[in-house]
Design an enzyme around this catalytic site. Sequence first.
Site, PDB file in Angstrom:
ATOM      1  N   LYS A  14       0.834  -1.212   0.000  1.00 25.06           N
ATOM      2  CA  LYS A  14       0.000   0.000   0.000  1.00 25.06           C
ATOM      3  C   LYS A  14       0.867   1.259   0.000  1.00 25.06           C
ATOM      4  CE  LYS A  14      -2.253  -0.955   3.854  1.00 25.06           C
ATOM      5  NZ  LYS A  14      -1.701  -2.278   4.225  1.00 25.06           N
ATOM      6  N   ARG A  89      -9.832   0.735   8.816  1.00 28.44           N
ATOM      7  CA  ARG A  89      -9.436  -0.648   9.066  1.00 28.44           C
ATOM      8  C   ARG A  89     -10.500  -1.414   9.841  1.00 28.44           C
ATOM      9  NH1 ARG A  89      -3.478   0.578   8.826  1.00 28.44           N
ATOM     10  NH2 ARG A  89      -2.353  -1.371   8.841  1.00 28.44           N
ATOM     11  N   ARG A 128      11.733  -6.423   5.539  1.00 26.67           N
ATOM     12  CA  ARG A 128      11.625  -4.977   5.271  1.00 26.67           C
ATOM     13  C   ARG A 128      12.524  -4.159   6.203  1.00 26.67           C
ATOM     14  NH1 ARG A 128       5.864  -2.042   4.849  1.00 26.67           N
ATOM     15  NH2 ARG A 128       5.523  -2.770   6.978  1.00 26.67           N
ATOM     16  N   ARG A 161      11.155  -1.830  11.480  1.00 28.41           N
ATOM     17  CA  ARG A 161      10.048  -1.317  12.295  1.00 28.41           C
ATOM     18  C   ARG A 161       9.813  -2.273  13.452  1.00 28.41           C
ATOM     19  NH1 ARG A 161       5.024   0.146   8.334  1.00 28.41           N
ATOM     20  NH2 ARG A 161       3.952  -0.978   9.972  1.00 28.41           N
ATOM     21  N   ARG A 172      -1.026  -8.747  13.530  1.00 27.68           N
ATOM     22  CA  ARG A 172      -1.517  -7.793  12.516  1.00 27.68           C
ATOM     23  C   ARG A 172      -2.365  -8.508  11.465  1.00 27.68           C
ATOM     24  NH1 ARG A 172       4.000  -5.233  10.675  1.00 27.68           N
ATOM     25  NH2 ARG A 172       2.788  -3.883   9.325  1.00 27.68           N
TER      26      ARG A 172
HETATM   27  P1  AMP Z   1       0.629   0.641   8.696  1.00 31.31           P
HETATM   28  O1  AMP Z   1       1.816   1.510   8.541  1.00 31.31           O
HETATM   29  O2  AMP Z   1      -0.546   1.085   7.873  1.00 31.31           O
HETATM   30  O3  AMP Z   1       0.953  -0.819   8.522  1.00 31.31           O
HETATM   31  O4  AMP Z   1       0.151   0.819  10.224  1.00 31.31           O
HETATM   32  C1  AMP Z   1       0.995   0.455  11.291  1.00 31.31           C
HETATM   33  C2  AMP Z   1       0.191   0.257  12.548  1.00 31.31           C
HETATM   34  O5  AMP Z   1      -0.468   1.494  12.911  1.00 31.31           O
HETATM   35  C3  AMP Z   1      -0.941  -0.758  12.453  1.00 31.31           C
HETATM   36  O6  AMP Z   1      -0.494  -2.098  12.628  1.00 31.31           O
HETATM   37  C4  AMP Z   1      -1.847  -0.290  13.595  1.00 31.31           C
HETATM   38  O7  AMP Z   1      -1.298  -0.669  14.847  1.00 31.31           O
HETATM   39  C5  AMP Z   1      -1.736   1.225  13.491  1.00 31.31           C
HETATM   40  N1  AMP Z   1      -2.774   1.750  12.582  1.00 31.31           N
HETATM   41  C6  AMP Z   1      -2.585   2.314  11.358  1.00 31.31           C
HETATM   42  N2  AMP Z   1      -3.762   2.656  10.808  1.00 31.31           N
HETATM   43  C7  AMP Z   1      -4.720   2.296  11.693  1.00 31.31           C
HETATM   44  C8  AMP Z   1      -6.143   2.358  11.695  1.00 31.31           C
HETATM   45  N3  AMP Z   1      -6.827   2.838  10.650  1.00 31.31           N
HETATM   46  N4  AMP Z   1      -6.801   1.895  12.795  1.00 31.31           N
HETATM   47  C9  AMP Z   1      -6.135   1.412  13.851  1.00 31.31           C
HETATM   48  N5  AMP Z   1      -4.796   1.288  13.909  1.00 31.31           N
HETATM   49  C10 AMP Z   1      -4.086   1.733  12.845  1.00 31.31           C
END
Ligand code: AMP
Length: 214
Positions: A14, A89, A128, A161, A172
Amino acid sequence: MLNIILMGPPGAGKGTQAKKLIAEFNIPHISTGDMFREAIKEGTPLGKLAASYINDGHLVPDDVTIGLVKERLSKSDCAHGYLLDGFPRTIPQAEALESISKEIGREISHVIDIETPKEELVRRICGRRVCKKCGAPYHVINIKPKVDGVCDICGGELIQRPDDNEEALSVRLEAYTKQTQPLLEYYQKKGLLTKFDGSNSSDLTPKLVAFLRG
Ligand code: AMP
């Protein structure tokens, strides 16, 4: 108007596709993950709260996440389109987004789902590395920097990360299956959803661009 949601499990690509699309269409990139990571880096109260969920792979509570997106979408740079990456989400987030976007007259035009096999997600996420300074993505096998551990773009340090390990990834993926996957049906019913194969990231970008150009 391109008011886009980019969906897909962790590791689907994404972020990578988002960066290409925002450059192509000149619209802001709204990544809730990036916003949380920024707050964590700055050590704000939001960052401290978010870190307690993110590092173990759990979702940040809906009220916090929705508030953050509402504020961001109301800014003037979103008036001519935006790309949401990693939001919504959950069903309550999608419902909140529906009313926020109606309220501000910036309703969703496209929902793109990037589908990628699970083995490929694990391979991508566990290998990653990201630049601590500019966030550019690398991979230990197939996207190596010129100098080990150093970002090609800004010279920043490459790190893993805290949530890119097998343990957090399995939490996740479970959150994705239980809480996020039901959104596919939600947007399908609204006639907004289009699915794309994410196994080959460089093939995907021109397909997405052509699709969005309509
Ligand atoms: P990402 O970078 O999109 O993979 O997001 C990393 C982490 O941020 C996720 O695993 C969640 O812990 C948190 N996060 C990001 N977006 C959301 C969302 N829309 N709702 C809840 N937690 C989020």
